[in-house]
Motif scaffolding. Sequence first.
Motif: not given
Length: 393
Positions: A277-278, A280, A289-294
């Motif tokens: 999964s992506k 954070r 905690y932010e979603d990096t989309q990575q």
Amino acid sequence: MNYILYDGAFRAALLPFTFTRPVADLRIGILTIREKWEKYLGLTTTTLTEEYLSDKYPMLEMEANVFINAGYIPNIDFFKAVKNLKANQKVVCKDDILAFYSTEDQEEVDFDTYESITIENVESIENKWDLFLKNEYAILQDFEMLTKDEISMEIPEGVQAVNKSQIFIEEDATISPCILNASNGPIYIAKDAVVLDGALIRGPFALGEKALVKMGAKIYGATTIGPNCKVGGEVKNSIIFANSNKGHDGYLGNSVIGEWCNFGADTNVSNLKNTFSKVRLWNYEDEIYEDTQQMFCGLMMGDHSKTGINAMFNTGTVVGVSANIFGSDLPEKFIPSFTWGGGKLMDVYNLKKAIRTARKMMELSHCEISEQDIFILEEVYQQTKKYRNKIED
């Protein structure tokens, strides 16, 4: 003309690295942002940054000035636009202001009255993970600039080299029998750098001045090892700014490491979750905690932080400034500045002890910690106190 690099809107998103330096002094590619501009311009630059950093990184304002947003990676089009700027003009890309002309007697700058010089295809560094994501682009840009009309040292006998035209070796570098494979991107080895026997290096790759790649190291692109660093083990798509050591076995991938850091033997970093999964990542500004989309994201470690032997880090861990992590348990995914310990057992790292450790490590490299450096560490200690409140309680 006088050129001033300013932090811009991305500084907070680039913490913990910008706790101890302006955005202009982040390393991406072969050079820092400042070094790129000074190479392009043939002039030194000064800095508009946070007040507590300004003694070490001062701003010099003259009668006519061009202010440049350091959050954008310079390329030839950006450079030409900046070089040709005239009074009452600004450089823009997708409605973002990248640079503008200002005079000493201007009380304020009204951008609505400025003529826009529009350019395209300028890469920004808006998030800390952009540093490793865009490192390949930056290495390619720097390699082209630094090697133009220059002649590389000959590749030494015993070195197995692939795509030799994309391998550049500066004078007085020492390269023992190893493999340099530039089929996927260029390899740049700076002055007085050393590559020891049996190292396996794939480009894009940059090795800074007086840096060392140890025996048997396995390095995948796009990776930058900054000046005076020592690196061993396995490294993939990572940046180590300068003066830091990852000298032993252990994995480091999709990561960014600041200055004066030290990794104990067999320190390992996860860069991929078992769930695929992506990732954070801790955001200092919003304290979430932010979603990096990575899918791939490893360790973000601020200056002067250290690990003990066999330390382990979860996917997407952020470590602040002057943290000391050890023990067999996985630590939290956000480790505040000036903390000490491992797993759930963390304590506050005494400021005087942290400064003493920083001084000792710098002395090993024949560097002296300055009063400015100490003041910055003291200020960061105060700024990050709120993140340590639970520990102190």
